[in-house]
Design an enzyme around this catalytic site. Structure first.
Site, mmCIF file in Angstrom:
data_model
loop_
_atom_site.group_PDB
_atom_site.id
_atom_site.type_symbol
_atom_site.label_atom_id
_atom_site.label_comp_id
_atom_site.label_asym_id
_atom_site.label_seq_id
_atom_site.Cartn_x
_atom_site.Cartn_y
_atom_site.Cartn_z
ATOM 1 N N CYS A 1 32.713 39.827 43.661
ATOM 2 C CA CYS A 1 34.152 40.085 43.553
ATOM 3 C C CYS A 1 34.780 39.192 42.487
ATOM 4 O O CYS A 1 34.927 37.990 42.688
ATOM 5 C CB CYS A 1 34.784 39.868 44.931
ATOM 6 S SG CYS A 1 36.563 39.661 44.955
ATOM 7 N N CYS B 1 37.935 37.256 43.381
ATOM 8 C CA CYS B 1 37.616 36.144 44.289
ATOM 9 C C CYS B 1 37.253 34.904 43.482
ATOM 10 O O CYS B 1 37.677 33.791 43.804
ATOM 11 C CB CYS B 1 36.451 36.503 45.216
ATOM 12 S SG CYS B 1 36.781 37.906 46.304
#
Ligand SMILES: [Zn+2]
Length: 141
Positions: free
Chosen positions: A65, A68
Site C-alpha cells: 500500500c 500507507c
C-alpha cells in the site's frame, strides 16, 4: 509474544526497547524522558497493545500500500512529538485477518483513534501531517 521495538531516545540518543504492551509509559533508561511509543502488534497482541491510558492510534497498513508508506514517517514523527501521550500501534492487515475484520479494514490506510480500548475516531486514506496532528491534538484535549 512479540519483542517490542527499539527506539532512540529523542533526548539523549540512547537506544531503548519499548514493549508492545504496558500499563505504564516507557521511559528512557538513561535520562528518564518519555519515549516515543510506536510498535507493531498482531492478532494475538492487539488487545493488550491498545490497553493503555494513552491515546492510541492504530495504523492498519500493508506492505503493498503506497499511501500507507506515505504516512508511516508522519506517524513516526507524531509518536516522537507526543511521546508519553500518544501510542502508535501498527498492524499489517495481510498478516492479521482478525484485526482487519475487527476494524472493518476494507480500504487502507485506515487509522483508528482509541481511548480506553474504544474507537473514538476513524480516518480513512492518507491524510496530511497537518490534518493528523490536528486530530491528535483534538483527542488529547
Ligand atoms: Zn534518554
Amino acid at each position: 509474544m512479540t519483542a517490542g521495538a527499539i527506539t532512540t531516545c529523542p533526548s539523549c540518543s540512547k537506544k531503548n526497547r519499548v514493549p508492545v504492551s504496558s500499563k505504564g509509559t516507557p521511559r528512557c533508561a538513561s535520562c528518564h524522558v518519555d519515549l516515543p511509543w510506536l510498535v507493531d502488534a498482531n492478532d494475538d497482541s492487539l488487545d493488550t497493545a491498545i490497553d493503555t491510558s494513552q491515546l492510541v492510534l492504530v495504523d492498519l497498513w500493508a506492505a503493498w500500500c503506497g499511501p500507507c508508506r506515505q504516512i508511516a514517517p508522519i506517524l513516526q514523527r507524531l509518536s516522537t512529538e507526543f511521546a508519553g501521550r500518544l501510542k502508535v500501534v501498527k498492524v499489517d492487515v495481510d498478516a492479521n485477518p482478525l484485526t482487519a475484520q475487527k476494524f472493518e479494514a476494507r480500504s487502507i490506510p485506515l487509522l483508528k483513534f482509541m481511548k480506553n480500548s474504544h474507537v473514538v475516531d476513524t480516518v480513512v486514506g492518507a491524510q496530511s501531517e497537518h490534518v493528523l496532528r490536528t486530530l491528535v491534538e483534538r483527542h488529547l484535549r
